[in-house]
Design an enzyme around this catalytic site. Sequence first.
Site, PDB file in Angstrom:
ATOM      1  N   LYS A  75     -14.226  -6.120   1.786  1.00  0.00           N
ATOM      2  CA  LYS A  75     -13.199  -7.037   1.289  1.00  0.00           C
ATOM      3  C   LYS A  75     -13.689  -8.478   1.335  1.00  0.00           C
ATOM      4  O   LYS A  75     -14.647  -8.823   2.019  1.00  0.00           O
ATOM      5  CB  LYS A  75     -11.917  -6.896   2.117  1.00  0.00           C
ATOM      6  CG  LYS A  75     -11.205  -5.575   1.916  1.00  0.00           C
ATOM      7  CD  LYS A  75     -10.834  -5.330   0.461  1.00  0.00           C
ATOM      8  CE  LYS A  75      -9.762  -6.278  -0.037  1.00  0.00           C
ATOM      9  NZ  LYS A  75      -9.445  -6.037  -1.483  1.00  0.00           N
ATOM     10  N   HIS A  96     -12.373 -10.366  -5.869  1.00  0.00           N
ATOM     11  CA  HIS A  96     -11.060 -10.587  -6.487  1.00  0.00           C
ATOM     12  C   HIS A  96     -10.686 -12.070  -6.449  1.00  0.00           C
ATOM     13  O   HIS A  96      -9.634 -12.457  -5.928  1.00  0.00           O
ATOM     14  CB  HIS A  96      -9.993  -9.739  -5.786  1.00  0.00           C
ATOM     15  CG  HIS A  96     -10.199  -8.262  -5.921  1.00  0.00           C
ATOM     16  ND1 HIS A  96     -10.120  -7.598  -7.119  1.00  0.00           N
ATOM     17  CD2 HIS A  96     -10.503  -7.313  -4.990  1.00  0.00           C
ATOM     18  CE1 HIS A  96     -10.353  -6.305  -6.942  1.00  0.00           C
ATOM     19  NE2 HIS A  96     -10.598  -6.114  -5.671  1.00  0.00           N
ATOM     20  N   VAL A 179      -6.916   3.912 -12.480  1.00  0.00           N
ATOM     21  CA  VAL A 179      -5.767   4.018 -11.572  1.00  0.00           C
ATOM     22  C   VAL A 179      -4.668   4.855 -12.209  1.00  0.00           C
ATOM     23  O   VAL A 179      -4.124   5.784 -11.588  1.00  0.00           O
ATOM     24  CB  VAL A 179      -5.231   2.619 -11.203  1.00  0.00           C
ATOM     25  CG1 VAL A 179      -3.889   2.737 -10.459  1.00  0.00           C
ATOM     26  CG2 VAL A 179      -6.231   1.878 -10.320  1.00  0.00           C
ATOM     27  N   VAL A 239      -2.429  -2.167 -14.192  1.00  0.00           N
ATOM     28  CA  VAL A 239      -3.023  -2.999 -15.234  1.00  0.00           C
ATOM     29  C   VAL A 239      -4.269  -3.689 -14.692  1.00  0.00           C
ATOM     30  O   VAL A 239      -4.280  -4.165 -13.555  1.00  0.00           O
ATOM     31  CB  VAL A 239      -2.015  -4.057 -15.721  1.00  0.00           C
ATOM     32  CG1 VAL A 239      -2.615  -4.934 -16.798  1.00  0.00           C
ATOM     33  CG2 VAL A 239      -0.750  -3.373 -16.233  1.00  0.00           C
ATOM     34  N   LEU A 240      -5.317  -3.766 -15.499  1.00  0.00           N
ATOM     35  CA  LEU A 240      -6.554  -4.410 -15.060  1.00  0.00           C
ATOM     36  C   LEU A 240      -7.166  -5.234 -16.181  1.00  0.00           C
ATOM     37  O   LEU A 240      -7.348  -4.749 -17.297  1.00  0.00           O
ATOM     38  CB  LEU A 240      -7.575  -3.364 -14.600  1.00  0.00           C
ATOM     39  CG  LEU A 240      -8.967  -3.899 -14.240  1.00  0.00           C
ATOM     40  CD1 LEU A 240      -8.893  -4.752 -12.975  1.00  0.00           C
ATOM     41  CD2 LEU A 240      -9.965  -2.763 -14.083  1.00  0.00           C
ATOM     42  N   ASP A 270      -4.142  -7.033  -6.036  1.00  0.00           N
ATOM     43  CA  ASP A 270      -5.343  -7.735  -5.591  1.00  0.00           C
ATOM     44  C   ASP A 270      -5.885  -8.667  -6.667  1.00  0.00           C
ATOM     45  O   ASP A 270      -6.764  -9.499  -6.402  1.00  0.00           O
ATOM     46  CB  ASP A 270      -6.432  -6.765  -5.113  1.00  0.00           C
ATOM     47  CG  ASP A 270      -6.764  -5.681  -6.122  1.00  0.00           C
ATOM     48  OD1 ASP A 270      -6.314  -5.777  -7.274  1.00  0.00           O
ATOM     49  OD2 ASP A 270      -7.471  -4.734  -5.748  1.00  0.00           O
ATOM     50  N   VAL A 298       0.376  -3.584  -1.104  1.00  0.00           N
ATOM     51  CA  VAL A 298      -0.775  -3.677  -0.205  1.00  0.00           C
ATOM     52  C   VAL A 298      -2.044  -3.866  -1.036  1.00  0.00           C
ATOM     53  O   VAL A 298      -2.339  -3.062  -1.928  1.00  0.00           O
ATOM     54  CB  VAL A 298      -0.882  -2.435   0.689  1.00  0.00           C
ATOM     55  CG1 VAL A 298      -2.156  -2.475   1.533  1.00  0.00           C
ATOM     56  CG2 VAL A 298       0.349  -2.328   1.584  1.00  0.00           C
ATOM     57  N   ASN A 300      -5.194  -3.738  -0.153  1.00  0.00           N
ATOM     58  CA  ASN A 300      -6.373  -2.920   0.182  1.00  0.00           C
ATOM     59  C   ASN A 300      -5.933  -1.491   0.501  1.00  0.00           C
ATOM     60  O   ASN A 300      -6.189  -0.957   1.578  1.00  0.00           O
ATOM     61  CB  ASN A 300      -7.157  -3.520   1.350  1.00  0.00           C
ATOM     62  CG  ASN A 300      -6.349  -3.634   2.638  1.00  0.00           C
ATOM     63  OD1 ASN A 300      -5.160  -3.894   2.612  1.00  0.00           O
ATOM     64  ND2 ASN A 300      -6.999  -3.444   3.769  1.00  0.00           N
TER      65      ASN A 300
END
Length: 375
Positions: A75, A96, A179, A239-240, A270, A298, A300
């Site tokens: 991370k 990120h 995802v 969504v990315l 993230d 969350v 992570n």
Amino acid sequence: MRIGVPREIKDQEFRVGLHPAAVHVLREAGHDVVVECGAGVGSGITDRDYSEAGARLTGEARAIYGESELVVKVKEPLPSEYDLLRPGQIVFTFLHLAPLPGLTDVLLEKHITGIAYETIEDRNGRLPLLTPMSEIAGRMAVMVGSFYLQRNFGGRGALLSGVPGVPPGDVAIVGGGVVGWNAAKVAVGLGARVAVLDTNLDRLRMFDDLFHGEVTTLASNHHNLVAAMRRADIVIGAVLIPGGSAPKLITRQMLKGMKDRSVIVDVAVDQGGCVETSRPTTHSDPVFEVEGVIHYCVANMPGAVPRTATFALDNATLPYILTLANRGLAGAVAADLGFAKGVNTYAGALTCRPVAESQGKPYRELGELLFTSSR
């Protein structure tokens, strides 16, 4: 090359940057690897495992950062780690950066070469280092969503699978990437009614073909999104935009039309989240409520299953780490243009266009900077 593996300090983050087999490969290639004591315990890896693989152990994170040319993490560095970063160092991790201008500024000020797992591409334009974590997060999203759907955890008390005489629950998945695909597999397996929304019609055709009609596919637009959310017991934000901030597709107003005590799992958090009301949460305090809708945000998620996640991630990252250690940054970039897309910061400049656009900062071409520094 001297490679350091610090212990992760993010809340309940139990993954580790390298597993012992990866350490062994790097040692065989002639590189020095130092691991912080206890770094692998959360993933079921002992200090002895690392020692037997050839790593040196230290009890001080400061020593890891102080002597390492390349720091391998899981991370992004947290504020308490900023002072440990050494000017000119290479940090290879999930960064990120788009929603983290403070960290971006630190990397730029210290001339850190920040290489982000999530923006490296393969020859087909896929994201090979993000994919294994997206697979895990997608599968987890349905499980944690159904968990918080239970009444004793604040939800509306619906069982996704239903039972004979009682219909199953509804899951709406916003985004049909890795995802979304993995979330759909788990949701269908549980017997839920599943709808997937995406702007890519070819992607929707794939869902339609492979799920044989068990998934309803919808073109992603405002009308269809509102309708799907009204039906849903669980909404999964999947969504990315690689490297960039996630678009806020779900507004606060849309929540008012959802079922009372339904659940949103915003996997995109993230990258800032695709829900207007999202904010990053932790495994220690994972949910909050807005407009009667439970939000699980969350940042992570795979950290909750570190044994699986560490090995899945390290299997994907090792070839890149080995190339970087063997050839150096310039050699690794020259050998793989997809790897170059992972370099987000270099020599005090932002070299990832989506991050620069998200933060309104100047963008520089990595190749130009490397050429200038080599002259």
